[in-house]
Design an enzyme around this catalytic site. Structure first.
Site, PDB file in Angstrom:
ATOM      1  N   HIS A   1      74.755  -7.860 -53.899  1.00  0.00           N
ATOM      2  CA  HIS A   1      74.975  -8.488 -52.590  1.00  0.00           C
ATOM      3  C   HIS A   1      75.825  -9.739 -52.788  1.00  0.00           C
ATOM      4  O   HIS A   1      75.353 -10.753 -53.295  1.00  0.00           O
ATOM      5  CB  HIS A   1      73.627  -8.851 -51.962  1.00  0.00           C
ATOM      6  CG  HIS A   1      73.704  -9.231 -50.516  1.00  0.00           C
ATOM      7  ND1 HIS A   1      74.142 -10.464 -50.089  1.00  0.00           N
ATOM      8  CD2 HIS A   1      73.395  -8.527 -49.400  1.00  0.00           C
ATOM      9  CE1 HIS A   1      74.091 -10.509 -48.768  1.00  0.00           C
ATOM     10  NE2 HIS A   1      73.642  -9.350 -48.327  1.00  0.00           N
TER      11      HIS A   1
ATOM     12  N   CYS B   1      62.777   0.828 -26.624  1.00  0.00           N
ATOM     13  CA  CYS B   1      63.010   1.581 -25.395  1.00  0.00           C
ATOM     14  C   CYS B   1      62.058   2.775 -25.421  1.00  0.00           C
ATOM     15  O   CYS B   1      60.970   2.689 -25.987  1.00  0.00           O
ATOM     16  CB  CYS B   1      64.469   2.007 -25.284  1.00  0.00           C
ATOM     17  SG  CYS B   1      65.039   3.009 -26.676  1.00  0.00           S
TER      18      CYS B   1
END
Length: 618
Positions: free
Chosen positions: A540, A28
């Site tokens: 993880h 943006c």
């Protein structure tokens, strides 16, 4: 491309989990927006420490890296580093229905904003010329200048058809072709004549004008995306070039004039009635709400769904009192708060961010202020919300409105000249003075407390860690594998660093050394640790388990906690994770691998928790 941002782009992609973890990226005015395959690979702290990054945040599955007004330059350097594919895009995190709607509205309207802004400024110039009697509103020059500005609004349905089709991944040219039917002079003549039309003598077509409309075009393209996909599935490839467009035009033309356009027209008429009612009976409400709450809306992305209401109102009634005045005043408030912080703050970096943020804020770009100043310090945010609300209250009571769409910065004040009067212009200036003065005073008085308090309570400088050799114990019992055996290519390639993996035989992860908890992921499936010797470790649990959103996981530590070797960190329900379709390998990665000359795996196969498993030597 701007090569000065090449290195920044490389580090951003690396800390987001590498190029294979990026499913989509766009930007943006100030932010890079990423959609990722696995949020557990993100190294948030490292991203935010990059010179050139203001903040990293996640909203509804979109990972946002706040850069500033030069975001387009960084984006151009990111694109060559990643490889996007449709398959990867399908694996991104799921957004809520509300976020999907906002995302669609934003994608449809944001590309149109430059054209609307340009047309708006032409309108503003035209209004100035008329007010100062440089031209007469009956002259051919006036008519042509008005045509320059009105062309975008007249054919707005065609533009929105194209942008909506791009977002819906349907053929944008066919979408424009379908919506063009609604603007054809033949249809306009039928509407003008006012005589009922029955297609093939049976299907009634609702007589309505669709020039400058918004909702009918979007509704038509939305339905067309499904019709077109269906036709592409059932029509053989050899003849689809002819029959898909043919049937799309026949089906959508009939649906558009008989069902979809009338529905859109009814919704548009309803919105126009609401806009008119608010302007006449509660004109202060939108300006106060937007003026005070716009920063919060920006944080959650809600503004992308509200800003188009101003465009819709302008298309329906010729002016915007819903979004424009409040947005302008909110931006003036945030810029003023940043300017006061630039004067009051002692920290040089804060002064720099606040000064540059204030300048861009007065021009209508406030995200650097929001994420670099207002949120970290908080009191400028409170002051800006109050100041924006006070200015919005005056603007609302005076029924201030803008007559064209443009930026929400100082240059936008000329957009409030219209209806052959300067009244709205003078009132928006008064509202801005109220906002700037009240925000400046409130920010200053709050700074007397908070800047002094911040200086008094500022934490001492962090202790410098001298990186030395480290021995890592196995954090969970199971079968030890080299990292290259992990089925996920990001871990297996050692893009995130060297390490090992465990196929667990238990369901409890413990600390592999004494140190500090750096990161506990909100989804509880991963933890980042820092040893007392400077080793950074990521544990993880499972692959792509971020998609479980914390289900089947439990953590026992928080960010910043000190942990001793063997202390429990997290637990999980292995059977349920596997039943949900996820692979339960546990990659354990040294994320600052480059600080070590040699990393050696001591053993493989079945290993108990707590057994020394890996050495790292500087």
């Amino acid at each position: 491309m701007s090569e000065r941002y090449t290195e920044l782009a490389q580090w951003i992609v690396t800390y987001l989990g590498g190029q294979d973890n990026v499913a989509d990226v766009y930007h943006c005015q100030t932010r890079l927006r990423f959609k990722l395959k696995d949020a557990g690979l993100v190294q948030k702290e490292k991203i935010e420490k990059l010179d050139g990054v203001t903040m990293y945040l996640v909203n509804a599955g979109v990972h946002q890296v706040v850069i500033g007004t030069h975001v387009k330059d960084v984006y151009e350097e990111v694109i060559p580093l990643i490889a996007l594919s449709p398959e990867m895009s399908q694996e991104t995190e799921k957004a809520s229905l509300t976020q999907q709607v906002i995302d669609f509205i934003a994608a449809a309207f944001q590309p149109v904003i430059p054209a609307l802004s340009g047309a708006g400024m032409v309108k503003a110039v035209l209004a100035l010329l008329v007010v100062f009697k440089a031209i007469d509103n009956t002259s051919p020059t006036y008519t042509m200048l008005n045509t320059f500005a009105d062309g975008v609004f007249y054919y707005l349905p065609l533009i929105l058809a194209f942008t909506s089709a791009q977002k819906l991944k349907t053929n944008p040219i066919l979408a424009v072709g379908v919506v063009a039917m609604m603007l054809h002079p033949n249809w306009t003549n039928f509407v003008t004549a006012g005589e009922p039309i029955h297609f093939f003598g049976v299907i009634p077509f609702k007589l309505a004008t669709y020039t400058s409309s918004v909702i009918p075009a979007i509704l038509v393209v939305f339905v067309q995306s499904y019709v077109e996909r269906f036709l592409n599935k059932i029509i053989p490839k050899s003849i689809e070039l002819v029959f898909v467009p043919l049937l799309t035009f026949l089906v959508m033309g009939t649906l558009a004039f008989s069902v979809l356009d009338p529905i859109g027209a009814i919704i548009g008429s309803g919105l126009a009635s609401i806009f008119t009612y608010l302007s006449a009976n509660a004109s202060w409400v939108p300006a106060v709400l937007i003026g005070s709450l716009l920063p919060v809306m920006v944080m959650f992305g809600i503004h992308n769904g509200i800003a188009p209401l101003g465009i819709m109102q302008m298309a329906q009634v010729g002016y915007d009192s819903i979004f424009g005045p409040g947005a302008l005043l909110s931006n003036m408030a945030q810029a003023t708060a940043a300017a006061v912080v630039a004067i009051r703050a002692k920290d040089k970096r804060t002064k720099q961010i606040a000064t540059s943020g204030a300048i861009t804020g007065y021009m209508g770009i406030t995200e650097p202020i929001l994420y670099g100043i207002s949120l970290p310090k908080k009191y400028p945010l409170y002051a800006a919300m109050v100041g924006g609300g006070l200015g919005g209250l005056y603007a609302g009571l005076m029924q201030v409105r803008r007559f064209a769409t443009g930026s929400s910065g100082l240059p936008a004040v000329v957009l409030y000249i219209g209806d052959n009067t300067m009244g709205f212009f003078w009132n928006i200036l008064i509202a801005m003075v109220i906002t700037i003065v009240s925000t400046a005073l409130l920010t200053y008085f709050l700074s007397l407390k908070f800047e002094t308090l911040e200086s008094a309570t500022k934490a001492p400088a962090e202790k410098t860690i001298v990186i030395t050799d480290e021995v890592i114990a196995n954090p969970i019992a199971g079968h030890i594998l080299p990292l290259s055996a992990v089925v996920d290519p990001v871990f297996a390639s050692e893009a995130l660093g060297k390490g090992f993996a465990v196929e667990p035989s238990e369901e409890l992860v413990v600390a592999p050394f004494t140190g500090q908890v750096v990161t506990v992921f909100p989804t509880k499936h991963a933890i980042g640790l820092l040893s007392d010797t400077g080793l950074e470790l990521l544990i993880h649990v499972g692959l792509n388990t971020v998609e479980l959103d914390g289900q089947f996981f439990e953590t026992y530590v928080q960010e910043g906690d000190r942990v001793q070797i063997g202390q429990k960190l997290l637990s999980f329900e292995a059977d349920k994770i596997k039943a949900a379709g996820y692979h339960l390998q546990i990659p354990i990665v040294i994320t600052n691998t480059t600080n070590y000359t040699e990393i050696s795996l001591l053993t493989q196969g079945a290993t108990a928790a707590g057994q020394e498993i890996l050495t790292a030597q500087v």
